[in-house]
Scaffold this active site. Structure first.
Site, PDB file in Angstrom:
ATOM      1  N   HIS A   1      22.564 -20.069  64.738  1.00  0.00           N
ATOM      2  CA  HIS A   1      22.375 -19.393  63.464  1.00  0.00           C
ATOM      3  C   HIS A   1      23.329 -18.026  63.414  1.00  0.00           C
ATOM      4  O   HIS A   1      23.774 -18.151  64.055  1.00  0.00           O
ATOM      5  CB  HIS A   1      20.660 -19.084  63.642  1.00  0.00           C
ATOM      6  CG  HIS A   1      19.932 -20.279  63.648  1.00  0.00           C
ATOM      7  ND1 HIS A   1      19.403 -20.481  64.412  1.00  0.00           N
ATOM      8  CD2 HIS A   1      19.480 -20.906  62.483  1.00  0.00           C
ATOM      9  CE1 HIS A   1      18.258 -22.160  64.564  1.00  0.00           C
ATOM     10  NE2 HIS A   1      18.665 -21.524  62.777  1.00  0.00           N
TER      11      HIS A   1
ATOM     12  N   LYS B   1      19.614 -13.853  62.476  1.00  0.00           N
ATOM     13  CA  LYS B   1      18.364 -14.271  63.043  1.00  0.00           C
ATOM     14  C   LYS B   1      17.790 -13.693  63.649  1.00  0.00           C
ATOM     15  O   LYS B   1      17.936 -13.383  65.889  1.00  0.00           O
ATOM     16  CB  LYS B   1      18.350 -15.973  62.904  1.00  0.00           C
ATOM     17  CG  LYS B   1      17.121 -16.526  63.977  1.00  0.00           C
ATOM     18  CD  LYS B   1      17.314 -18.053  63.613  1.00  0.00           C
ATOM     19  CE  LYS B   1      16.101 -18.784  64.012  1.00  0.00           C
ATOM     20  NZ  LYS B   1      14.873 -19.046  62.940  1.00  0.00           N
TER      21      LYS B   1
END
Length: 271
Positions: free
Chosen positions: A146, A150
């Protein structure tokens, strides 16, 4: 189908576009933090959830924040409005909401991830894991990537994916998420995370043998898949036949995207 959007941030705007593309109406938008330009759909913009502001809605779709979601859901269920909840991080209150839905004979669908692609990926990965289970030469593991903004690791999607894989395997008993400074035990499924730059959300499960590797990967390019799944869930919840069709009465009870997917896949198999 007439939709009320609760929350009009990035996700709310994508939901609005997706609903309009599928021929539905957005009849109300509720967001206390947005002012000024009215929604693209022309729907009235409200700051609070009231019976007056949502009186025309067949269903409400809630994508806000964990600190406001429970209050929003309580209000919607209390007013008898079928509700699709996409906010995450409030699940400590799930039992309370389930009890409220039961007492009000309400209609409620929740999920940590409405993406149609992710939910198909779960099923594909679990089926592949079940096929690989009798072949010990194929070790099983995976990874997820990610962007570096995040905040959680592993992702909620990774946790559900690994849970579904472990549920169908006899050789693998538990997940290991952290860095390993040792070889994994035969019954451990290693699933590390990487957070880097602007990388899109990517989840993979792999089956590796000395001879070859089988890899299944899902990569999210944007939030459109989430919006599409939430709109499909709203259609299912109020028994709407599809794009531009009116609601046909709500299903009573508490549901998840799994219920929606099972119905869609069952219908496809019966055609």
């Amino acid at each position: 189908m007439k939709i009320a959007l609760i929350g009009y941030g990035k996700m709310g705007r994508i939901l609005e576009r997706t609903a309009l593309e599928r021929g539905h109406q957005v009849v109300a938008v509720v967001d206390p933090f947005i002012a000024g330009t009215p929604p693209v759909s022309g729907a009235p913009l409200h700051t609070t959830i009231t019976e007056t502001s949502l009186q025309a809605a067949d269903v409400a779709i809630e994508f806000t924040r964990p600190d406001t979601a429970v209050e929003n859901i309580r209000a919607l269920i209390g007013m008898g409005i079928p509700t699709v909840a996409g906010t995450t991080g409030w699940y400590d209150h799930l039992k309370e909401i389930e009890d409220l839905v039961g007492s009000k004979k309400g209609s409620f669908c929740w999920s940590s991830n409405y993406s149609l692609g992710v939910n198909l990926f779960y099923r594909i990965a679990a089926f592949a894991a079940k096929l690989a289970d009798p072949f010990p030469e194929y070790d099983v593991g995976g990874w997820e990537f990610h962007h570096n903004k995040k905040v959680d690791s592993p992702s909620g999607t990774a946790k559900i994916l690994v849970e579904k894989v472990l549920a169908v395997m006899t050789r693998k008993k538990k997940a290991v998420w952290e860095t390993l400074n040792r070889p994994p035990a035969p019954d451990e499924l290693h699933y590390p995370s990487l957070r880097l730059g602007s990388m899109p959300g990517t989840h993979a499960i792999a089956f590796d043998s000395p001879a070859d590797t089988i890899e299944i990967t899902h990569t999210a390019r944007n939030r459109d898949g989430l919006a599409a799944g939430a709109i499909r869930a709203a259609e299912w919840l109020v028994k709407c036949a599809g794009p531009g069709k009116p609601a046909g009465g709500a299903r009573a009870g508490v549901f998840t995207i799994d219920d929606v997917m099972e119905d869609i896949l069952q219908d496809a198999c019966n055609q």
